[in-house]
Design a protein around this motif. Sequence first.
Motif, PDB file in Angstrom:
ATOM      1  N   THR A 150     -11.283 -13.651 -23.580  1.00 47.02           N
ATOM      2  CA  THR A 150     -11.863 -12.467 -24.209  1.00 47.02           C
ATOM      3  C   THR A 150     -13.377 -12.587 -24.298  1.00 47.02           C
ATOM      4  O   THR A 150     -13.940 -13.677 -24.222  1.00 47.02           O
ATOM      5  CB  THR A 150     -11.294 -12.256 -25.618  1.00 47.02           C
ATOM      6  OG1 THR A 150     -11.691 -13.350 -26.459  1.00 47.02           O
ATOM      7  CG2 THR A 150      -9.776 -12.149 -25.579  1.00 47.02           C
ATOM      8  N   GLU A 152     -17.301  -9.939 -25.043  1.00 53.22           N
ATOM      9  CA  GLU A 152     -18.031  -8.673 -25.002  1.00 53.22           C
ATOM     10  C   GLU A 152     -19.053  -8.735 -23.880  1.00 53.22           C
ATOM     11  O   GLU A 152     -19.719  -9.750 -23.676  1.00 53.22           O
ATOM     12  CB  GLU A 152     -18.734  -8.432 -26.334  1.00 53.22           C
ATOM     13  CG  GLU A 152     -19.529  -7.134 -26.386  1.00 53.22           C
ATOM     14  CD  GLU A 152     -20.165  -6.892 -27.736  1.00 53.22           C
ATOM     15  OE1 GLU A 152     -21.367  -6.542 -27.777  1.00 53.22           O
ATOM     16  OE2 GLU A 152     -19.453  -7.058 -28.757  1.00 53.22           O
ATOM     17  N   ASP A 230      -9.909  -3.361 -20.745  1.00 53.28           N
ATOM     18  CA  ASP A 230     -10.933  -2.998 -21.727  1.00 53.28           C
ATOM     19  C   ASP A 230     -10.300  -2.600 -23.048  1.00 53.28           C
ATOM     20  O   ASP A 230      -9.067  -2.646 -23.213  1.00 53.28           O
ATOM     21  CB  ASP A 230     -11.855  -1.905 -21.175  1.00 53.28           C
ATOM     22  CG  ASP A 230     -11.170  -0.556 -20.982  1.00 53.28           C
ATOM     23  OD1 ASP A 230     -10.054  -0.350 -21.511  1.00 53.28           O
ATOM     24  OD2 ASP A 230     -11.760   0.303 -20.300  1.00 53.28           O
ATOM     25  N   GLY A 231     -11.127  -2.203 -24.011  1.00 52.28           N
ATOM     26  CA  GLY A 231     -10.645  -1.885 -25.353  1.00 52.28           C
ATOM     27  C   GLY A 231      -9.738  -0.684 -25.417  1.00 52.28           C
ATOM     28  O   GLY A 231      -9.001  -0.507 -26.401  1.00 52.28           O
ATOM     29  N   ASP A 266     -18.842  -3.325 -24.038  1.00 47.70           N
ATOM     30  CA  ASP A 266     -17.399  -3.233 -23.821  1.00 47.70           C
ATOM     31  C   ASP A 266     -16.726  -4.549 -24.200  1.00 47.70           C
ATOM     32  O   ASP A 266     -17.220  -5.634 -23.868  1.00 47.70           O
ATOM     33  CB  ASP A 266     -17.078  -2.915 -22.364  1.00 47.70           C
ATOM     34  CG  ASP A 266     -17.401  -1.481 -21.971  1.00 47.70           C
ATOM     35  OD1 ASP A 266     -17.642  -0.663 -22.875  1.00 47.70           O
ATOM     36  OD2 ASP A 266     -17.394  -1.191 -20.756  1.00 47.70           O
ATOM     37  N   ARG A 267     -15.595  -4.458 -24.893  1.00 46.16           N
ATOM     38  CA  ARG A 267     -14.787  -5.626 -25.194  1.00 46.16           C
ATOM     39  C   ARG A 267     -13.726  -5.775 -24.114  1.00 46.16           C
ATOM     40  O   ARG A 267     -13.002  -4.828 -23.808  1.00 46.16           O
ATOM     41  CB  ARG A 267     -14.104  -5.491 -26.554  1.00 46.16           C
ATOM     42  CG  ARG A 267     -15.043  -5.513 -27.750  1.00 46.16           C
ATOM     43  CD  ARG A 267     -15.649  -6.864 -27.996  1.00 46.16           C
ATOM     44  NE  ARG A 267     -14.647  -7.928 -28.133  1.00 46.16           N
ATOM     45  CZ  ARG A 267     -14.949  -9.218 -28.297  1.00 46.16           C
ATOM     46  NH1 ARG A 267     -16.223  -9.610 -28.333  1.00 46.16           N
ATOM     47  NH2 ARG A 267     -14.007 -10.113 -28.417  1.00 46.16           N
ATOM     48  N   THR A 269     -10.645  -8.250 -22.008  1.00 48.43           N
ATOM     49  CA  THR A 269      -9.714  -9.365 -21.938  1.00 48.43           C
ATOM     50  C   THR A 269      -9.441  -9.654 -20.465  1.00 48.43           C
ATOM     51  O   THR A 269      -9.044  -8.758 -19.717  1.00 48.43           O
ATOM     52  CB  THR A 269      -8.388  -9.044 -22.655  1.00 48.43           C
ATOM     53  OG1 THR A 269      -8.650  -8.799 -24.037  1.00 48.43           O
ATOM     54  CG2 THR A 269      -7.422 -10.213 -22.532  1.00 48.43           C
TER      55      THR A 269
END
Length: 282
Positions: A150, A152, A230-231, A266-267, A269
Motif C-alpha cells: 500500500t 500514497e 485505487d481508493g 491517490d491511495r 494497493t
Amino acid sequence: MVTLSEAVVRRYDRFSLYNSPYPAHDAGCAVDLYSGGEVARSPVPGEVLETRTVRCPPKSYAADEDHLVLVDCGDVVARVLHVDPTVEAGERVEVGDPLGKLVRSGFFGQWVDNHVHLGFRKHDQNLRRATGSLPLDLGVAVEGVPWDGTGEVVEAGPTHVQLDSPTADGRGFAAIASDGGVPLDGGLAHYTGGGALAATDGAVSLLDTVVGTADGRDVQWDDVAVWVTDGDGRRVRATGLSLFASQVPFGAKVVFHEGHDLSVGDRLTVSIEPTADPIRLG
C-alpha cells in the motif's frame, strides 16, 4: 570479481545492478549509479583511454546520442556510459571528479532517472562491446524493508508513479524486501532477470506471491503480473515494479510503460498474481 568500495558507492543516492533490459547487466556485471543533478562524477580513478559517441534508439523524450568513456584503472578498464564527456584521452581523473554532463539516453525507459552506468573489463577484452564485463561486487550491505503493497502517490510521471511507502531511516542502503526479508533489485517482472542484494537460493516471494527463483544473487522472474487498485476499487494492470537500493528516503516505484491516469494523492494497493500473459520489455 571487481569490488567497488563502500566509500565510492556511498557517494550516490541509489544504485541498481539488475534493473535494466540490456545484457551488460546480466548476472549483475554492471551497476547504474544515481546521484541527482546534472554533473556526472567519476566513480573510479585512472587515466582516460578513449571517449566514443554512439547512436541511441530514437525516443521523443531522450537524446539521439550516448557516449562511452573508457578509464584505465590499472588492473582493469572501467566502462562509463550515459555521460557527455568533458574529459579527453590522456587526462587523469580521481573519484568524484566531473566527467561531463549526464545524458538523458535513448537507451532509458521514460521512467528511468539519469544515471552513470559502470562496468569493468580486462585490458585484453573487447572494451567497446556491450557485453562481457567482469562480475561486480558492491562493498555495501543493503537492508531489506518490508512492504504491505500500500501507499500514497507522491510523484506521478508520464509512465510511473512513486509511492510514499515503504520507508527506511536513510542511514544506509535499503531496498524493498521479499516476504523472506531479502532485498530485491531489478524490473519485476518486465525485465527477464532480477537480483537479490543478499545471496539466497530457491523460491522468492513478494506480497504473498512467488515471483521468481534465486540462485545466489541472480533471480529469474516467474510469469507474474503487477496490479494496482485505487481508493475507488478500480483495478489497473501495471507494467511492473522498478526495484533498486537507496540510501535516501524512497517508496515503491510502479511502472506503466504505456501511460496511466493516476495522480498525486491517490491511495493505491499493489498486488502480484501469476499470469499466462507476462509483460516483457527485455
